[in-house]
Design a protein around this motif. Structure first.
Motif, PDB file in Angstrom:
ATOM      1  N   ASN A  86      -2.705  -1.574  -4.126  1.00 15.32           N
ATOM      2  CA  ASN A  86      -3.540  -0.386  -4.324  1.00 15.32           C
ATOM      3  C   ASN A  86      -3.654   0.423  -3.033  1.00 15.32           C
TER       4      ASN A  86
ATOM      5  N   CYS B  25      -1.845   0.101 -14.408  1.00 12.99           N
ATOM      6  CA  CYS B  25      -1.116   0.827 -13.383  1.00 12.99           C
ATOM      7  C   CYS B  25      -1.238   2.317 -13.603  1.00 12.99           C
TER       8      CYS B  25
ATOM      9  N   CYS C 239       3.637   1.545  -8.181  1.00  8.40           N
ATOM     10  CA  CYS C 239       3.367   0.095  -8.123  1.00  8.40           C
ATOM     11  C   CYS C 239       4.596  -0.675  -7.664  1.00  8.40           C
TER      12      CYS C 239
ATOM     13  N   VAL D 125      -4.260  -1.744  -9.831  1.00 10.42           N
ATOM     14  CA  VAL D 125      -3.709  -3.075 -10.049  1.00 10.42           C
ATOM     15  C   VAL D 125      -4.812  -4.068  -9.716  1.00 10.42           C
TER      16      VAL D 125
END
Length: 129
Positions: free
Chosen positions: A51, A125, A84, A64
């Motif tokens: 993150n 996400c 991500c 996340v």
């Protein structure tokens, strides 16, 4: 080369196999906890690092959490959203998605996204600016 002098290219296709993502789990466990305890990085610590990296380097907020990291490790999700994937590679020190066991499985009959179900993907996400 064949008789005509043309080089034949061999194409290898890796078949999708459901199951745990051992590469991602091993990469996480190989990293030490940022807490200084000497223990391996936890899923929650991985989530926090992902993150933070995505926000600092891509200017995007991703959400996340340890639960989503577990889903990635169990192979329930194989292709997270782009910020991500990049953050996972950078945090875990890998240069390719394949080194983390991340790959596209769109169109495969076991792919929940191909059946129109995204499960927790959108929530886990999601991105905001």
């Amino acid at each position: 080369m064949d008789i005509s002098g043309q080089t034949r290219r061999r194409i290898f296709i890796v078949a999708y196999q459901a199951g745990p993502n051992d590469l991602l789990r091993a990469a996480r466990l190989a990293r030490r906890s940022p807490s200084g305890s000497g223990r391996p990085m936890s899923r929650q610590e991985l989530a926090e690092a992902v993150n933070a990296y995505a926000y600092e380097h891509a200017g995007r907020r991703v959400t996340v959490d340890a639960r989503y990291a577990g889903k990635l490790e169990r192979g329930e999700h194989r292709w997270p959203f782009e910020p991500c994937r990049t953050a996972l590679r950078m945090v875990l020190g890998k240069s390719t998605n394949a080194e983390l066991g991340l790959f596209v499985i769109h169109g495969h009959n076991k792919d929940p996204e191909a059946r129109g179900r995204t499960g927790d993907f959108g929530r886990a996400c999601s991105r905001t600016r």
